[in-house]
Design an enzyme around this catalytic site. Structure first.
Site, PDB file in Angstrom:
ATOM      1  N   SER A  59       0.839  -1.193   0.000  1.00  0.00           N
ATOM      2  CA  SER A  59       0.000   0.000   0.000  1.00  0.00           C
ATOM      3  C   SER A  59       0.874   1.244   0.000  1.00  0.00           C
ATOM      4  O   SER A  59       1.999   1.223   0.506  1.00  0.00           O
ATOM      5  CB  SER A  59      -0.887   0.023   1.252  1.00  0.00           C
ATOM      6  OG  SER A  59      -1.576   1.248   1.374  1.00  0.00           O
TER       7      SER A  59
ATOM      8  N   TYR B 108      -1.854   0.278  10.873  1.00  0.00           N
ATOM      9  CA  TYR B 108      -2.042  -0.204   9.499  1.00  0.00           C
ATOM     10  C   TYR B 108      -0.856   0.185   8.629  1.00  0.00           C
ATOM     11  O   TYR B 108      -0.321  -0.639   7.874  1.00  0.00           O
ATOM     12  CB  TYR B 108      -3.338   0.342   8.900  1.00  0.00           C
ATOM     13  CG  TYR B 108      -3.481   0.006   7.431  1.00  0.00           C
ATOM     14  CD1 TYR B 108      -3.715  -1.310   7.022  1.00  0.00           C
ATOM     15  CD2 TYR B 108      -3.357   0.992   6.448  1.00  0.00           C
ATOM     16  CE1 TYR B 108      -3.826  -1.627   5.678  1.00  0.00           C
ATOM     17  CE2 TYR B 108      -3.473   0.678   5.109  1.00  0.00           C
ATOM     18  CZ  TYR B 108      -3.707  -0.633   4.722  1.00  0.00           C
ATOM     19  OH  TYR B 108      -3.796  -0.950   3.387  1.00  0.00           O
TER      20      TYR B 108
END
Length: 250
Positions: free
Chosen positions: A138, A151
């Site tokens: 990501s 995260y």
């Protein structure tokens, strides 16, 4: 004989799109997920193109992973492409107000689940001197953003783990890719906000986000490159997104 791709987290979003895209491109597909009913629906879609094997287990469970992979028969054993897609974000609280269970779920899925599958599949690739590991990272792994803390840390770990694996297999012909999507409209935000659909929808307002198929196309491109070409890392953003935290909404 068709090549074989294994896609984790194939019940929705990027994983489902990868399963369909690779099947359409001529791959036989192993799909994994925790929800047997949804996985069966995806398997039915994939079967319109090529052979499909649905495996119901949680990548966080090392023993379940081992049982699934070691139980593959001769047709499915030689996996050509592993797409470590299973992952999630939970919550958007400040780090000192975060939910410990959410943290554990993200760490166990995004990091340990990826490692579980890598450990089981890659030795066969190295032995056969061919194969490709595609990890879905990501943009969040490049820099933290407000509320992203744990995260972002898990996706930074995916980058480090991917880079480390690429070094470890460099003597072989196994290729390793990290695809780092930005804003992708899937059920990602719905999961992050624990089913709060209104809050999830707001994430995508004012911008045309990426789709799961956009990321699947990048994965297929990497897998289809000539054998001497290794697409090491790809950052994919929506047109009006500049980074994990800079998004221009219109």
């Amino acid at each position: 004989m068709n090549k074989i791709v294994l896609v984790t987290g194939a019940t929705s979003g990027i994983g489902r799109a990868c399963a369909l895209t690779f099947a359409e491109a001529g791959y036989d597909v192993i799909i994994t997920g925790r929800r047997s009913d949804v996985l069966a629906e995806v398997a039915d879609e994939v079967s319109k193109w090529n052979d499909v094997l649905p495996l119901v287990f949680d990548v966080r469970d090392a023993e379940a992973c081992k049982k699934a992979i070691e139980g593959l028969n001769d047709k499915w054993r030689q996996i050509d492409v592993l797409i470590n897609n299973a992952g999630l974000a939970l919550g958007l609280e400040k780090e000192y107000e975060g939910d410990i269970e959410d943290w554990n779920t993200m760490i166990d899925t995004n990091i340990k689940g990826l490692l579980n599958m890598t450990r089981l599949v890659v030795p066969g690739m190295v032995h056969r001197n061919q194969g490709h590991v595609i990890n879905i990272g990501s943009v969040a792994g490049d820099a933290a953003y407000a509320g992203g803390n744990v995260y972002c840390a898990t996706k930074a770990a995916v980058k480090a783990i991917t880079d480390g694996l690429r070094i470890d297999v460099a003597e072989s012909a196994v290729r390793v890719t990290n695809i780092k999507p930005g804003l992708v409209e899937t059920n990602f935000s719905n999961v992050r906000f624990h089913g709060d659909c209104d809050r999830a929808d707001n994430v995508y307002k004012g911008i045309t986000p990426l789709t799961g198929t956009d990321i699947a196309d990048v994965a297929l491109y990497a897998a289809s490159a000539p054998k001497h070409v290794q697409i090491a890392e790809v950052l994919v953003l929506a047109t009006h997104q500049a980074s994990g935290s800079v998004i221009v909404r219109k």
